[in-house]
Design an enzyme around this catalytic site. Structure first.
Site, short mmCIF file in Angstrom:
data_model
loop_
_atom_site.label_atom_id
_atom_site.label_comp_id
_atom_site.label_asym_id
_atom_site.label_seq_id
_atom_site.Cartn_x
_atom_site.Cartn_y
_atom_site.Cartn_z
N ASN A 162 41.79 45.81 49.23
CA ASN A 162 41.28 46.46 50.43
C ASN A 162 41.36 45.54 51.63
O ASN A 162 41.12 44.33 51.53
CB ASN A 162 39.83 46.89 50.22
CG ASN A 162 39.71 47.88 49.07
OD1 ASN A 162 40.70 48.48 48.68
ND2 ASN A 162 38.51 48.02 48.52
N ASP B 204 39.44 46.19 54.29
CA ASP B 204 38.14 46.26 54.97
C ASP B 204 37.34 44.98 54.67
O ASP B 204 37.77 44.13 53.90
CB ASP B 204 37.37 47.53 54.54
CG ASP B 204 37.00 47.52 53.05
OD1 ASP B 204 36.39 46.54 52.58
OD2 ASP B 204 37.34 48.50 52.35
N HIS C 4 46.01 41.95 50.12
CA HIS C 4 46.80 42.77 51.05
C HIS C 4 46.40 42.54 52.51
O HIS C 4 46.69 43.36 53.38
CB HIS C 4 46.66 44.26 50.70
CG HIS C 4 47.36 44.63 49.43
ND1 HIS C 4 47.16 45.83 48.78
CD2 HIS C 4 48.27 43.96 48.68
CE1 HIS C 4 47.91 45.88 47.68
NE2 HIS C 4 48.58 44.75 47.60
N GLY D 67 38.17 51.10 41.08
CA GLY D 67 38.56 51.95 42.20
C GLY D 67 40.00 51.80 42.63
O GLY D 67 40.30 51.88 43.83
#
Ligand code: BV8
Length: 248
Positions: A99, A101, A116, A183
């Site tokens: 993620n 975020d 990433h 997830g």
């Protein structure tokens, strides 16, 4: 690491942030159902349509800057696991997140690898300088390091680019005793191959915590399905109480 220490590697994907209000990628209504990967998440897309790519990431950055998105009980449980596992001298917990975020760090996780990249950072294409980016990114900004113009891009890894810290990640995977995948749909490599990589060591326990079976579901020793804020705090509780499950 001595014999009484047990390292844990946790791979997270978009599913852990879904209950915080961030869209996943490949679920119905997910990000890749609204835009094509080839139009916004490749070096070629940036070369051809830089404005479109910057706008795609600006729109995803804004809610994080505005403080609208907060970590949920799953992020918090993983931060608790890291803190308590190490304070009890049981070993190290590292989160490898796909993620971009910042919800793991907001929850208090410290050993964190953003393989990433991070949407709240920008990278200079000229000198490689990485800087905090908590505003829209356009083409007027100047790199504070090399003073180049038109050079700042989102610090994210696009398709066809090498994910970050891969040597570090594989070194952690090689010595972990527990691999937890959370997830993620298991579509994007190299992350999707981690479960196979750790599986070479027959002593590593591998568990998937996801809404539904991922592409690699059969490669895990155990799977628990449900929205992240349900199975993750429960599993962390069990882990702190009983230790790492055995494969035998
Ligand atoms: C590389 C970052 C090597 C920015 C992202 C064929 C052609 C071309 C390339 C390839 C190919 N085959 C393989 C490749 C390689 C390619 C790849 O894997 N492609 C796939 C699509 C086939 N990979 C790469 O290019 C990587 N680089 O390999 O470099 C190399 C070698 C030589 C030279 C150069 C390079 C780079 C990949 C990085 C791409 N960047 N994005 C951005 O976000 O915009 S990928 C994107 O996918 C996100 O980062 C995301 O995190 C990642 C993974 O997705 P998931 O997190 O799994 O999300 P998804 O929606 O899929 O799944 C969500 C899951 O959560 C679901 O299972 C769902 O059920 C569950 N869920 C939903 N709600 C909840 C939940 N679970 C729990 N609770 C809930 N509430």
């Amino acid at each position: 690491m001595d014999d009484t220490q047990w390292e844990i590697v946790i791979l997270t994907g978009a599913g852990i942030s879904q209950e915080s209000g961030l869209d996943t990628f490949r679920d119905k209504g997910g990000i890749w159902s609204k835009v094509n990967i080839e139009d916004v998440a490749t070096p070629n897309a940036y070369q051809k349509h830089p404005k479109r790519v910057q706008e795609f990431y600006n729109a995803r950055r804004r809610p994080l800057i505005e403080g609208l998105i907060k970590p949920n009980a799953a992020h918090n449980a993983l931060a608790r696991l890291e803190k308590e596992w190490s304070s009890e001298n049981r070993g190290k917990v590292t989160i490898v997140t796909q993620n971009i975020d910042n919800l793991h760090e907001m929850a208090g996780s410290k050993n964190l690898i953003h393989m990433h990249g991070e949407i709240l950072k920008a990278r200079c294409q000229k000198c490689g300088n990485i800087l905090i980016c908590n505003t829209d990114l356009g083409f007027e900004e100047v790199c504070p390091e090399c003073t180049g113009k038109d050079v700042l891009r989102p610090h994210v890894v696009w398709f066809g680019e090498m994910p970050l810290e891969m040597d570090h990640i594989y070194a952690l995977l090689e010595k972990c005793a527990l691999f937890i995948s959370i997830g993620t749909s298991g579509n994007v490599y190299p992350a999707a191959g981690f479960v196979q990589f750790v599986g070479v060591n027959l002593n590593v326990y591998k568990i998937e915590l996801n809404l539904e079976p991922s592409e690699g579901a059969t490669l895990f020793d155990e799977a628990r399905y449900g929205a992240a804020t349900d199975p993750i705090p429960l599993f962390v509780e069990e882990l702190l109480l009983n230790g790492i499950p055995s494969r035998n």
